[in-house]
Design a protein around this motif. Structure first.
Motif, mmCIF file in Angstrom:
data_model
loop_
_atom_site.group_PDB
_atom_site.id
_atom_site.type_symbol
_atom_site.label_atom_id
_atom_site.label_comp_id
_atom_site.label_asym_id
_atom_site.label_seq_id
_atom_site.Cartn_x
_atom_site.Cartn_y
_atom_site.Cartn_z
ATOM 1 N N GLU A 1 0.834 -1.199 0.000
ATOM 2 C CA GLU A 1 0.000 0.000 0.000
ATOM 3 C C GLU A 1 0.875 1.258 0.000
ATOM 4 O O GLU A 1 1.710 1.451 0.887
ATOM 5 C CB GLU A 1 -0.937 0.019 1.217
ATOM 6 N N GLU A 2 0.639 2.113 -0.970
ATOM 7 C CA GLU A 2 1.450 3.328 -1.097
ATOM 8 C C GLU A 2 1.268 4.264 0.096
ATOM 9 O O GLU A 2 2.217 4.894 0.563
ATOM 10 C CB GLU A 2 1.095 4.060 -2.392
ATOM 11 N N HIS A 3 0.022 4.331 0.580
ATOM 12 C CA HIS A 3 -0.218 5.241 1.710
ATOM 13 C C HIS A 3 0.546 4.784 2.952
ATOM 14 O O HIS A 3 0.999 5.601 3.766
ATOM 15 C CB HIS A 3 -1.714 5.341 1.985
ATOM 16 N N PHE A 4 0.703 3.450 3.112
ATOM 17 C CA PHE A 4 1.439 2.918 4.253
ATOM 18 C C PHE A 4 2.925 3.278 4.115
ATOM 19 O O PHE A 4 3.574 3.720 5.077
ATOM 20 C CB PHE A 4 1.257 1.403 4.318
ATOM 21 N N GLN A 5 3.471 3.123 2.919
ATOM 22 C CA GLN A 5 4.867 3.478 2.678
ATOM 23 C C GLN A 5 5.082 4.976 2.920
ATOM 24 O O GLN A 5 6.088 5.390 3.498
ATOM 25 C CB GLN A 5 5.263 3.119 1.242
ATOM 26 N N LYS B 1 7.529 6.890 5.765
ATOM 27 C CA LYS B 1 8.512 7.927 5.422
ATOM 28 C C LYS B 1 8.291 9.173 6.270
ATOM 29 O O LYS B 1 9.256 9.783 6.778
ATOM 30 C CB LYS B 1 8.428 8.255 3.941
ATOM 31 N N ARG B 2 7.036 9.576 6.438
ATOM 32 C CA ARG B 2 6.734 10.756 7.255
ATOM 33 C C ARG B 2 7.206 10.556 8.699
ATOM 34 O O ARG B 2 7.773 11.459 9.326
ATOM 35 C CB ARG B 2 5.233 11.050 7.211
ATOM 36 N N LEU C 1 10.174 12.656 10.551
ATOM 37 C CA LEU C 1 9.866 13.393 11.785
ATOM 38 C C LEU C 1 10.875 13.066 12.876
ATOM 39 O O LEU C 1 11.331 13.948 13.606
ATOM 40 C CB LEU C 1 8.445 13.058 12.249
ATOM 41 N N LYS C 2 11.257 11.771 12.960
ATOM 42 C CA LYS C 2 12.215 11.371 13.990
ATOM 43 C C LYS C 2 13.633 11.832 13.648
ATOM 44 O O LYS C 2 14.445 12.100 14.535
ATOM 45 C CB LYS C 2 12.168 9.862 14.180
#
Length: 899
Positions: free
Chosen positions: A877-881, A885-886, A890-891
């Motif tokens: 799922e692209e949204h999961f990938q 990444k986000r 952030l970290k």
């Protein structure tokens, strides 16, 4: 054009509707396309000039009538299905409705234009000149198409119409009721003679339209030009070629043959028509899309055309009408049964007594009778029938239906006689139906009431032939033949065996067999010769006629048409002869009749292999390759079975040891280490058994270890779950064949036996997974010495570094290492990896999770890293990938805000 019949009224209407013309006018002095004459140039015109402008409301087409109101809706909606089926049919219905409204109804805004439209017919003299040509045959074809069109419109539009669309008003010339065949014939002919295509400027989609003045342009296959409807709802006619002043304006109205052009416009082009062709009628062509009743007639006509026996259902229908088998079904079955038994066409089932005597269990009739214990007064009954049993036909003079039934049986008997005389095959469907038909006429056995075997065979051919294309594409052209025609003829002439081989995966552009190809070309050659023989005069005679001044214009067009047709047929004949020579030369010196498998052999003058040109050769080659493939897989299965049932040897050594009980004597002894053994323990046991001291034991241990070669590194692994619920690891070492490794695993799991389709599906998916692991970025390689002494190595690739414990567990299972070694191996691999700067927990669903490891330097290849992580853990799922990444970003960038 001033002062001509209806001309002033039309001109006034045209201007009122917003029509404009530029440097063109209508004239009856240089031709007669309609009551208005033809469209001519008033000045020299150039290609690209826009000479006519017509608002959409000025034209008659599907677009202009979509908002035309009638009872219960709109005209465009009512005719949508008709236009979808055929633009000509839909436009003809539109024209009929508007003409009816103009003459007898509430009026039509296209009335003055419709008044100028008329049906023009060829005269007797012109028709006589085209006798024997395809143009003459086209007249029959068009009449048949007219019947089909009127039948479809009657059933699908007018039968259920309540809006008044199909209603005729009473008058001296028109009867009340719905449109007649002659009404529709007039409208369809007017459409064919006057309609042109209007193209949308946006999509290029074309709509057949009756366009004022554009219908007066002369058709020419080389003129080009178009009519484009712009966003302003105004159509403009652009010329495709230059026109000299006072000459007719020309427009290519369609890809029409000479025959079609002559029928539509009563003329042919001055130059050779690049669209010219002759259509060949192929039995069964186009029947796949016909209604059932027409398909049955196609089966009937096809069988007559090629000399096949009559349809069993037709025989039954005629016999039933004549009451030959009685009234009720029980009596019909009884009489059929008796006739079959008496004639010997079907053996009567054995009685119990016959069975006992034939098997030797009873010596005579009396003994057999006693064994079956019949009733005391039972007697062995002989059949009272000695001849075929049929009722006499009733008096034929009483009913014309009975006369037709008797006539149909007579014609069927004649058809069977022709089939027998043609010495058709006695095998397969044809032989079966011939025997059944003969038995009907000779012995009275009842024919089948449904489709017989030949019907089913022909229907299969119809379905395959449908892939070749529509009948209007079955044409011969100058110097060549359409692929659609060659394809259809191959199917028509193929035998039952060939049909069975090709129908599943039919290739429309390939021949079937050499024998079928030669038969097809010979049949085509003979058909072209027959067409040439139908022409009453030669090309030379036509040329002489055209040089004279005695011919009228229409006769001159007719003679030109038939001369071109003969030239076309002669060129096609030469083309077919050349094709036959090629096929013949490729089989020269070969006694093969087409049944022998020749795939893989060179194709003679074809310049290729047999399977490159003929489908069945390709199919047979594919079957042989499949057999070889299965043999290879069977060999691999046997090898894998033997390997799995045999302990894998790691090393073996021969050692001289002291001979027990004999001082100073030695003997040879073997030590063998197998996979899963402990080399140290095995050497210690051997040393103890043969009384070898510590120094000798160490020396032996080193000697055995030196015998073990380094194994290629294990480059990729994937886990599989077997159908028995166990985990099996599929791995590949550097240099190994991925496909071979996957095949061997699947074979040992019995997947091929379960399903060939599943085997190939898993072969592809597992192969892709392994290849994906092999193509991933190489990170490190760890050498490992197994307890049994094997010198192993395992490679870690991008995506696997995030769960080293799980990775090493998979490695241990594949390499048959103790599970106790997993922790140490994972720890060593982690130590060798670059230092982690960030660890991000990722939930894989449920309670399963993995920590994503970001090392120094990974920030510059974050997309690659995340993609490898997701591929390794089957995250698609692209949204999961994107979310991963986000989170990572952030970290890596504390204090940044998520938007």
């Amino acid at each position: 054009g001033a002062g001509d019949d209806g001309g002033d009224a039309f001109d006034s209407w045209y201007e009122r509707m917003g029509g404009r013309r530029t440097d063109v006018t209508r004239s009856a002095e240089v031709g007669q396309a309609s009551a208005l004459g033809v469209l001519v140039a008033e000045d020299d015109l150039r290609a690209g000039d826009a000479v006519l402008e017509m608002p959409l409301k000025c034209m008659l087409n599907q677009l202009s009538v979509r908002n035309r109101r009638l009872k219960g809706g709109f005209l465009g909606e009512k005719l949508k299905e008709a236009f979808r089926h055929s633009q000509e049919w839909g436009l003809a219905l539109t024209l009929l409705y508007e003409q009816n409204q103009h003459l007898y109804g509430d009026g039509s805004k296209w009335g003055p234009f419709i008044e100028t439209l008329g049906m023009r017919l060829l005269g007797t003299a012109a028709i006589a000149e085209i006798a024997g040509t395809f143009a003459a045959e086209m007249m029959k074809i068009e009449e048949g198409e007219m019947d089909d069109a009127y039948g479809w419109v009657s059933r699908h539009v007018c039968k259920t119409d309540s809006s008044g669309l199909c209603g005729r008003k009473g008058s001296k010339k028109m009867q009340s009721g719905v449109y007649t065949r002659e009404d529709f014939r007039w409208a369809l002919t007017v459409v064919r003679q006057n309609a042109v295509m209007v193209k949308l400027a946006t999509t290029g989609k074309e709509y057949l339209s009756l366009v004022p003045l554009a219908n007066l342009a002369s058709h020419d296959p080389d003129a080009g030009g178009d009519i484009v409807l712009g966003l302003d709802n105004v159509a403009r006619l652009h010329l495709g070629s230059d026109v000299a002043a006072f000459h007719p304006v020309k427009l290519t109205k369609g890809a029409f043959t000479d025959s079609e052009t002559f029928h539509r416009y009563h003329a042919v082009s001055e130059q050779v028509n690049r669209f010219n062709s002759v259509r060949m009628k192929i039995p069964g062509g186009g029947a796949a899309g016909e209604d059932i009743i027409y398909r049955v007639q196609t089966l009937r006509d096809w069988r007559k055309a090629v000399g096949l026996p009559p349809r069993a259902a037709d025989l039954w229908r005629a016999a039933s009408q004549l009451n030959l088998y009685g009234e009720d079904e029980e009596e019909q079955k009884f009489m059929d049964r008796q006739n079959r038994i008496v004639s010997g066409t079907e053996l009567e089932p054995l009685t119990r007594e016959e069975e006992l005597m034939l098997t030797g269990r009873a010596k005579n009739r009396e003994e057999a009778a006693l064994m079956v214990k019949p009733a005391g007064n039972a007697a062995l009954m002989e059949s009272e029938f000695s001849d075929s049993q049929l009722y006499s036909a009733p008096d034929l003079e009483e009913d014309v239906t009975l006369q037709m039934a008797a006539k149909n049986l007579k014609e069927a008997a004649h058809q069977l006689h022709i089939s027998t005389a043609m010495n058709l095959t006695k095998e397969g469907s044809i032989g079966k139906v011939m025997n059944e038909t003969r038995n009907f006429f000779l012995h009275g056995t009842a024919p089948s009431r449904g489709l017989d075997a030949i019907d089913e065979l022909l229907i299969r051919k119809i379905e395959v032939m449908d892939k070749c294309g529509q009948p209007d594409h079955f044409v011969i052209r100058a110097d060549n033949v359409s692929e659609e025609l060659l394809c259809a003829m191959r199917v028509t002439l193929c035998n039952e065996t060939e049909l069975g081989l090709i129908e599943k995966n039919f290739n429309v552009s390939k021949g079937i067999t050499r024998a079928n190809e030669m038969l097809m070309l010979q049949s085509l050659h003979d058909s072209v010769l027959d067409l040439l023989r139908m022409h009453p005069v030669s090309v030379e005679e036509d040329e002489a006629l055209l040089e004279s001044d005695e011919l009228s214009l229409k006769k001159r067009f007719a003679v030109t048409l038939r001369m071109r047709e003969k030239r076309l047929l002669h060129s096609t004949l030469n083309f077919v002869k050349n094709q036959m020579k090629e096929v013949f030369d490729s089989t020269a010196g070969d006694d093969n009749d087409g049944g022998e498998d020749r795939s893989g052999e060179e194709g003679g003058s074809h310049g290729g292999k047999e399977e490159d040109f003929y489908q069945i050769a390709a199919i047979l080659l594919e079957e042989r390759e499949k057999e070889r493939r299965l043999e290879d897989l069977q060999r691999k299965l046997e090898e894998e079975t033997a390997r799995l049932n045999t302990k894998a040897e790691v090393a073996t050594a021969t050692v001289n040891v002291r001979k027990a009980g004999e001082e100073g004597q030695v003997e040879s002894a073997n030590i063998t280490i197998y996979e899963g053994d402990s080399l140290v323990d095995k050497v210690a046991e051997f040393a103890a058994k043969h009384d070898i001291d510590r120094s000798g034991r160490i020396q032996l241990e080193n000697h055995v270890k030196n015998q073990i070669p380094e194994a290629p590194p294990i480059a990729a692994m994937v886990q599989t779950i077997t159908r028995y619920g166990a985990i099996a690891v599929l791995g590949v070492s550097a240099g190994e064949n991925v496909t071979d490794k996957v095949e061997r695993l699947l074979l040992t799991q019995g997947i091929l036996e379960e399903s060939e389709e599943k085997f190939h599906e898993l072969l592809g998916s597992l192969g892709e997974k392994l290849e994906a692991r092999l193509s991933a970025r190489f990170l490190l390689q760890i050498p490992v010495v197994a307890p049994d002494g094997r010198k192993l190595a395992v490679q870690v690739r991008d995506g696997e570094q995030h769960d080293m414990v799980g990775f090493m567990k998979t490695f241990a299972q594949y390499a048959k290492l103790p599970m106790e070694s997993v922790g140490a191996l994972a720890q060593e691999a982690t130590r060798r990896l670059p230092q982690a700067i960030l660890q991000v927990p990722v939930n894989l669903g449920g309670s399963k999770g993995v920590t994503m490891r970001i090392a120094a330097g990974d920030e510059d290849r974050l997309d690659e890293l995340i993609a490898a992580f997701c591929k390794r853990h089957d995250i698609h799922e692209e949204h999961f990938q994107h979310q991963i990444k986000r989170t990572v970003l952030l970290k890596l960038n504390p204090g940044a805000s998520l938007l």
